[in-house]
Design an enzyme around this catalytic site. Sequence first.
Site, PDB file in Angstrom:
ATOM      1  N   HIS A 152       0.839  -1.219   0.000  1.00  0.00           N
ATOM      2  CA  HIS A 152       0.000   0.000   0.000  1.00  0.00           C
ATOM      3  C   HIS A 152       0.869   1.263   0.000  1.00  0.00           C
ATOM      4  CE1 HIS A 152      -3.245  -2.768   1.380  1.00  0.00           C
ATOM      5  NE2 HIS A 152      -2.255  -3.286   2.090  1.00  0.00           N
TER       6      HIS A 152
ATOM      7  N   SER B  29      14.984  22.140 -14.949  1.00  0.00           N
ATOM      8  CA  SER B  29      13.811  22.964 -15.154  1.00  0.00           C
ATOM      9  C   SER B  29      14.275  24.315 -15.695  1.00  0.00           C
ATOM     10  CB  SER B  29      13.069  23.154 -13.831  1.00  0.00           C
ATOM     11  OG  SER B  29      12.304  24.342 -13.871  1.00  0.00           O
TER      12      SER B  29
ATOM     13  N   LYS C  87      16.058  22.000  -9.668  1.00  0.00           N
ATOM     14  CA  LYS C  87      15.381  20.758 -10.026  1.00  0.00           C
ATOM     15  C   LYS C  87      16.162  19.843 -10.951  1.00  0.00           C
ATOM     16  CE  LYS C  87      11.100  20.176  -9.984  1.00  0.00           C
ATOM     17  NZ  LYS C  87       9.727  20.106 -10.473  1.00  0.00           N
TER      18      LYS C  87
END
Length: 466
Positions: free
Chosen positions: A162, A283, A289
Amino acid sequence: MGNSDTSNQMWGGRFASGPDRIMEAINASIDFDRVLYAQDIAGSKAHAAMLAETGIISAEDHDKIVHGLNTILSEIEAGTFEFSAKLEDIHMNVESRLAELIGPAAGRLHTARSRNDQVAVDFRLWVKEELQKTHAALTRLIEAFLDKAEQHAATVMPGFTHLQTAQPVTFGHHCMAYVEMFTRDRSRVADAIERLDECPLGAAALAGTGFPIDRHMTAKALGFREPTRNSIDTVSDRDFALEFLSLAAICAVHLSRLAEEIVIWSTPQFGFVRLSDAFSTGSSIMPQKKNPDAAELIRAKTGRINGALVTLLTVMKGLPLAYSKDMQEDKEAVFDAAGTLDLMIAAMTGMVRDMEINTAAMKKAAGAGFSTATDLADWLVREAGLPFREAHHVTGRAVALAEEKKCGLEKLALEDLQAIHPAITDGIFSVLSVANSVKSRTSYGGTAPAQVRRQVKAARKRMAKK
Ligand code: ARG
């Protein structure tokens, strides 16, 4: 040849005029089936050789045909061949050019053959080659994972269910899960090749032919194991393309799951892996990033492959035997899926090979979230003789206490644990560490480093065999 200048020269005999412009646009497949040119020419050569061998055409005509086909092959490869939509498809484009080059002998090539068996040959040969490429590409991907698994047989990380921390595992074990998945994909490829390996040539339009052809000879010349056995099935069957797309879709789904994990693992929040500059992008606005674009695109391209499978399933559904023109719509989906899958596997292989593993971050996360709670419960069963259900309950109380004290299970005081259950001794602390937890899972196929190493070795041996 035809009744008028505009009617098709291949079947213009009963047509007074040429097709409407729109008819030509919907009917022509040359814009996409031209990629089958090499297979088409190879099929024609095998057919012509057999026609000559069986005395159906003369040796002289055979020589002319071969010469003409070789010329066409070099013209197409040099980019000087003029493809025409009026001639519909690759088969008629080649045959028409052959007539220009060698005259009436060209008209003998289509004896005992139809475009229906011809296209089936071309497409099978193309798919077979693609499957062989996929097999080799998957081998490289599996090998990249085996190297990582070996290197990280004892690197601990959290195992998830999960997407919640479940139990500690080793990164090597996680890599080996993908080895299993891609090995199944690879064996599906091998199965598909095995089933596809029958030659359609000689089924003719659908009923076979009265000419004394030798189908075993053409099958062999084209590298097929044997000829197909039923002429009706032969021209109406596209299972080989459906199988290719099915296995491609399953493989793509596997790749997308891995891609998703890589996206998650490479976030600053997880920080489990660092992608190489070669397989990430920056980016244009946020200088900090480093984006996992290759993984995201692999995840997304799965949609195209699944779409291709649904396309062809839908094209084939409800078609009466034998050939219907619907089947011309089989190609683009397969071509696109094949190119897409190639690229996905190659990009994934590069990403996996280059990926740096942050063992410290994995280790830290492996111990978080009370990941060794099951080990505590197992200890109570083994050492204190508790039934597992009761051990589960006792462990739950220990977890609640640790949560309250905002500490890990291993940081709880012995007295506090004994207050929960008197049978607990300080022996319990040995199983609460992540390293001991994974080391203890020695069951066959379990996550213990020794097991992982054993599975890597076994997998390498299996790979070497085929
Ligand atoms: N271009 C056709 C295809 O891809 C070739 C077979 C045409 N056969 C026919 N009976 N019209 O399916």
